[in-house]
Scaffold this motif. Sequence first.
Motif, short mmCIF file in Angstrom:
data_model
loop_
_atom_site.label_atom_id
_atom_site.label_comp_id
_atom_site.label_asym_id
_atom_site.label_seq_id
_atom_site.Cartn_x
_atom_site.Cartn_y
_atom_site.Cartn_z
N THR A 122 5.59 -6.29 -11.97
CA THR A 122 4.89 -6.57 -13.22
C THR A 122 5.43 -7.84 -13.88
O THR A 122 6.59 -8.24 -13.66
CB THR A 122 5.05 -5.39 -14.20
OG1 THR A 122 4.45 -5.73 -15.45
CG2 THR A 122 6.51 -5.06 -14.43
N VAL A 123 4.58 -8.47 -14.71
CA VAL A 123 5.01 -9.65 -15.48
C VAL A 123 5.43 -9.23 -16.88
O VAL A 123 5.80 -10.08 -17.69
CB VAL A 123 3.87 -10.69 -15.55
CG1 VAL A 123 3.57 -11.24 -14.15
CG2 VAL A 123 2.61 -10.10 -16.17
N LYS A 124 5.38 -7.94 -17.15
CA LYS A 124 5.79 -7.43 -18.47
C LYS A 124 6.84 -6.33 -18.29
O LYS A 124 6.63 -5.17 -18.67
CB LYS A 124 4.58 -6.88 -19.23
CG LYS A 124 3.51 -7.93 -19.51
CD LYS A 124 2.34 -7.32 -20.27
CE LYS A 124 1.27 -8.38 -20.57
NZ LYS A 124 0.12 -7.79 -21.32
N LYS A 137 9.90 -13.01 -7.60
CA LYS A 137 9.00 -14.16 -7.61
C LYS A 137 7.88 -13.91 -6.62
O LYS A 137 8.12 -13.46 -5.49
CB LYS A 137 9.78 -15.42 -7.22
CG LYS A 137 8.97 -16.70 -7.28
CD LYS A 137 9.84 -17.90 -6.93
CE LYS A 137 9.02 -19.18 -7.00
NZ LYS A 137 9.86 -20.38 -6.67
N GLY A 138 6.65 -14.15 -7.04
CA GLY A 138 5.50 -13.94 -6.17
C GLY A 138 5.57 -14.82 -4.94
O GLY A 138 5.72 -16.04 -5.06
N SER A 141 1.81 -16.69 -5.08
CA SER A 141 1.54 -17.44 -6.31
C SER A 141 2.73 -18.25 -6.80
O SER A 141 2.58 -19.28 -7.46
CB SER A 141 1.12 -16.48 -7.43
OG SER A 141 2.20 -15.63 -7.79
N ASP A 180 4.68 -17.20 -9.03
CA ASP A 180 4.89 -16.83 -10.43
C ASP A 180 6.13 -15.95 -10.57
O ASP A 180 6.43 -15.13 -9.69
CB ASP A 180 3.67 -16.08 -10.98
CG ASP A 180 2.44 -16.96 -11.04
OD1 ASP A 180 2.60 -18.19 -11.07
OD2 ASP A 180 1.31 -16.40 -11.05
N GLU A 181 6.81 -16.11 -11.70
CA GLU A 181 7.96 -15.26 -12.00
C GLU A 181 7.48 -13.86 -12.42
O GLU A 181 6.51 -13.73 -13.17
CB GLU A 181 8.79 -15.86 -13.14
CG GLU A 181 9.41 -17.22 -12.81
CD GLU A 181 10.43 -17.14 -11.70
OE1 GLU A 181 11.11 -16.09 -11.60
OE2 GLU A 181 10.56 -18.12 -10.94
N CYS A 182 8.13 -12.83 -11.90
CA CYS A 182 7.79 -11.45 -12.26
C CYS A 182 9.04 -10.59 -12.10
O CYS A 182 10.12 -11.11 -11.84
CB CYS A 182 6.64 -10.92 -11.38
SG CYS A 182 6.99 -10.96 -9.61
N SER A 183 8.89 -9.29 -12.24
CA SER A 183 10.02 -8.37 -12.07
C SER A 183 9.59 -7.16 -11.27
O SER A 183 8.41 -6.74 -11.32
CB SER A 183 10.57 -7.92 -13.43
OG SER A 183 11.16 -8.99 -14.12
N ASP A 235 0.05 -3.40 -18.33
CA ASP A 235 -0.17 -4.54 -17.42
C ASP A 235 -1.16 -4.14 -16.32
O ASP A 235 -0.75 -3.63 -15.28
CB ASP A 235 1.17 -4.97 -16.80
CG ASP A 235 1.03 -6.19 -15.90
OD1 ASP A 235 -0.09 -6.76 -15.84
OD2 ASP A 235 2.03 -6.58 -15.26
N ALA A 265 -0.46 -5.07 -12.70
CA ALA A 265 0.77 -4.60 -12.04
C ALA A 265 0.46 -4.02 -10.67
O ALA A 265 -0.60 -3.42 -10.44
CB ALA A 265 1.46 -3.56 -12.91
#
Length: 302
Positions: free
Chosen positions: A228-230, A252-253, A256, A258-261, A283, A286
């Motif tokens: 998730t990004v949140k 990290k995706g 993409s 993109d940073e996420c967790s 989200d 997610a």
Amino acid sequence: MKKRTNEKLKSLKEELRKIRFKNLALLTLAGIINAFGITLFLAPVQLYDSGISGTSMLLSQITPDYLNLSMFLVVLNIPLFICGLKKQGVVFTIYAIYAVAVYSIFAWLITDVLPIDVSIASPLAGTDLLLCSIFGGIISGIGSGLALKFGGAMDGIEVMAVIFSKRLGISVGTFVMIYNIILYTICGIVAGSWILPLYSIVTYYAALKIIDFIVEGIDRSKAALIITVKPDEVSKSLIDAFESGMTIIPSKGGYSGDECSAIYFVVNRFQIGKMKTIVNDIDPSAYITITEVADVFSANHK
């Protein structure tokens, strides 16, 4: 040389201190239960257990009477446990040998000492092969499951699998399955009939299910991995809803960038739907994967 010997003795003493009376008491119960399942339901109608126990039953049937089940259980199992000492550890080996010894002693008491006729039929299920196979599997499964749960084992087949499977390039589970297939095939040839080996497979299946139930419990936990990004909002809501902790891993995706967790969260099967709803509300993008967890414990739990 003397220093090395002293270090080994010290290490052995430390291992022996880990032996618990509670475990020995429950392994005693496990051995007794297993003996009842085998001698009262399986052996009287010539059904076969799996692994070394099944091999012992077959050998006791085709050899003179003085070479009984109890003797073969000890002769075949204990050397395997000793061979596996290095990989399995001192405590496991002692627990396993103790459980098999109790199993062997009580099997001998039931068949040769106590006033119970188990020569041609089960005292409880008669000659009904289906009842004998199911209840024999259930009862012996309880004994084997208790032995595994409290640090020992009732059969040396898995130790044998650990020793030889790697050399053969197969998994432990595959080795055990192949061993049992060969065992039941030999039993069918010796008996001149495939009825008893086929019913023995029913016994094996029933025992496996009971062992899983005893060792893992009725409700296996689920591990959810939530991408998730949140992470802060999702983790807070899950903690509030379930009052349990979790692990957040920065990620990290791969596609993409993109940073996420990644949130690692353990729930039971009744909580999965609620967890999905909570995550989706916060989200919708997610990504959730769910896998089964065989056991959950804390390193601080005694």
